[in-house]
Motif scaffolding. Structure first.
Motif, PDB file in Angstrom:
ATOM      1  N   LYS A 152       1.014  -1.309  -0.022  1.00 20.68           N
ATOM      2  CA  LYS A 152       0.054   0.074  -0.127  1.00 20.68           C
ATOM      3  C   LYS A 152       0.826   1.398   0.043  1.00 20.68           C
ATOM      4  CE  LYS A 152      -4.253  -1.540   2.425  1.00 20.68           C
ATOM      5  NZ  LYS A 152      -5.072  -1.102   3.300  1.00 20.68           N
ATOM      6  N   LEU A 153       0.387   2.398  -0.677  1.00 25.10           N
ATOM      7  CA  LEU A 153       0.955   3.583  -0.514  1.00 25.10           C
ATOM      8  C   LEU A 153       0.804   4.468   0.414  1.00 25.10           C
ATOM      9  CD1 LEU A 153       2.904   4.408  -2.878  1.00 25.10           C
ATOM     10  CD2 LEU A 153       1.064   6.076  -3.746  1.00 25.10           C
ATOM     11  N   LEU A 154       1.813   5.075   1.075  1.00 26.86           N
ATOM     12  CA  LEU A 154       1.559   5.749   2.161  1.00 26.86           C
ATOM     13  C   LEU A 154       1.143   7.252   1.956  1.00 26.86           C
ATOM     14  CD1 LEU A 154       4.548   4.629   4.339  1.00 26.86           C
ATOM     15  CD2 LEU A 154       2.402   4.407   5.353  1.00 26.86           C
ATOM     16  N   PRO A 155       0.472   7.952   2.787  1.00 25.14           N
ATOM     17  CA  PRO A 155       0.026   9.702   2.570  1.00 25.14           C
ATOM     18  C   PRO A 155       1.378  10.190   2.098  1.00 25.14           C
ATOM     19  CG  PRO A 155      -1.017   8.639   4.494  1.00 25.14           C
ATOM     20  CD  PRO A 155      -0.030   7.810   3.959  1.00 25.14           C
ATOM     21  N   LYS A 156       1.229  11.149   1.284  1.00 29.40           N
ATOM     22  CA  LYS A 156       2.496  12.062   0.736  1.00 29.40           C
ATOM     23  C   LYS A 156       3.034  12.743   1.936  1.00 29.40           C
ATOM     24  CE  LYS A 156       1.050  13.040  -3.774  1.00 29.40           C
ATOM     25  NZ  LYS A 156       0.916  14.247  -5.116  1.00 29.40           N
ATOM     26  N   ASP A 157       2.380  12.954   3.049  1.00 26.93           N
ATOM     27  CA  ASP A 157       3.004  13.840   4.059  1.00 26.93           C
ATOM     28  C   ASP A 157       3.554  12.971   5.129  1.00 26.93           C
ATOM     29  OD1 ASP A 157       0.802  12.671   4.999  1.00 26.93           O
ATOM     30  OD2 ASP A 157       0.208  14.644   5.908  1.00 26.93           O
ATOM     31  N   PHE A 158       3.793  11.398   4.890  1.00 25.02           N
ATOM     32  CA  PHE A 158       4.222  10.564   5.902  1.00 25.02           C
ATOM     33  C   PHE A 158       5.670  10.444   5.367  1.00 25.02           C
ATOM     34  CE2 PHE A 158       4.880   6.813   8.237  1.00 25.02           C
ATOM     35  CZ  PHE A 158       3.840   6.735   9.118  1.00 25.02           C
TER      36      PHE A 158
END
Length: 204
Positions: A152-158
């Protein structure tokens, strides 16, 4: 003799108190002789009982000490590769949080296939939480881990600077920038890290 007289008397008094020796006076001389063997045996039995009475507590303390986390450190490209190979040798779930960009500065596609094949052969399952970068998006889109698990792709700000892997009682932390890593073996720490990664997984 090498033992001072005062020290010798201290030993003698201790033995007298424990009934291990006896004393008698003949004329102006003081004589010491061995105590009754049965008394010696009873004394030793009492000591044994005292030791046995505290054995449960001693065992508990030893077990706690034996469960202290073990940490092993690794350096360089070969060290990081050794960490990935060890973590891949699992029949359990392997949780990973990493940036594909950093990963591919050290490892090749062939390395990745080796790690995935090892996990597959061991019967493990991989859950990748991938940093949100162009390389990360491509990694998730192409489903590079195939049948071995999910990604899964993490949020951009993570954003994070140290990659993490967790499986069984092991936690691995890898710094691609400094080419250093360590593996920590601790049931409690590994369980906490795995729960945190599961929490993130369910919310993205």
């Amino acid at each position: 003799a090498d033992i001072k007289r005062s020290t010798a008397y201290e030993y003698i008094n201790t033995l007298l108190q424990q009934d291990l020796i006896r004393k008698t006076v003949k004329g102006k001389r003081l004589y010491y002789f061995a105590g009754n063997p049965e008394v010696i045996i009873r004394t030793l039995e009492k000591r044994k009982q005292r030791v046995e009475s505290v054995m449960p507590e001693l065992t508990r303390l030893y077990t706690q000490s034996a469960r202290k986390p073990a940490v092993r450190f690794y350096e360089g490209n070969d060290g990081l590769r050794a960490v990935y190979r060890e973590m891949a040798l699992t029949s359990k779930n392997l949780w990973s949080m990493f940036f594909a960009d950093r990963y591919y500065t050290i490892f090749s596609e062939k390395d990745g296939e080796e790690f995935l094949n090892t996990i597959y052969k061991q019967g493990g399952e991989l859950y990748d939480l991938v940093g949100n970068t162009p390389a990360g998006k491509e990694y998730v889109k192409e489903s590079r881990i195939g049948a071995v698990g999910k990604s899964k792709l993490l949020p951009k700000d993570f954003v994070f600077t140290t990659d993490i892997m967790v499986t069984g009682n092991k936690v691995a932390m890898i710094s691609f920038e400094n080419l250093v890593a360590f593996i920590l073996e601790s049931e409690d720490v590994a369980r906490l890290q795995e729960q945190m990664m599961q929490f993130i997984w369910k919310r993205i």
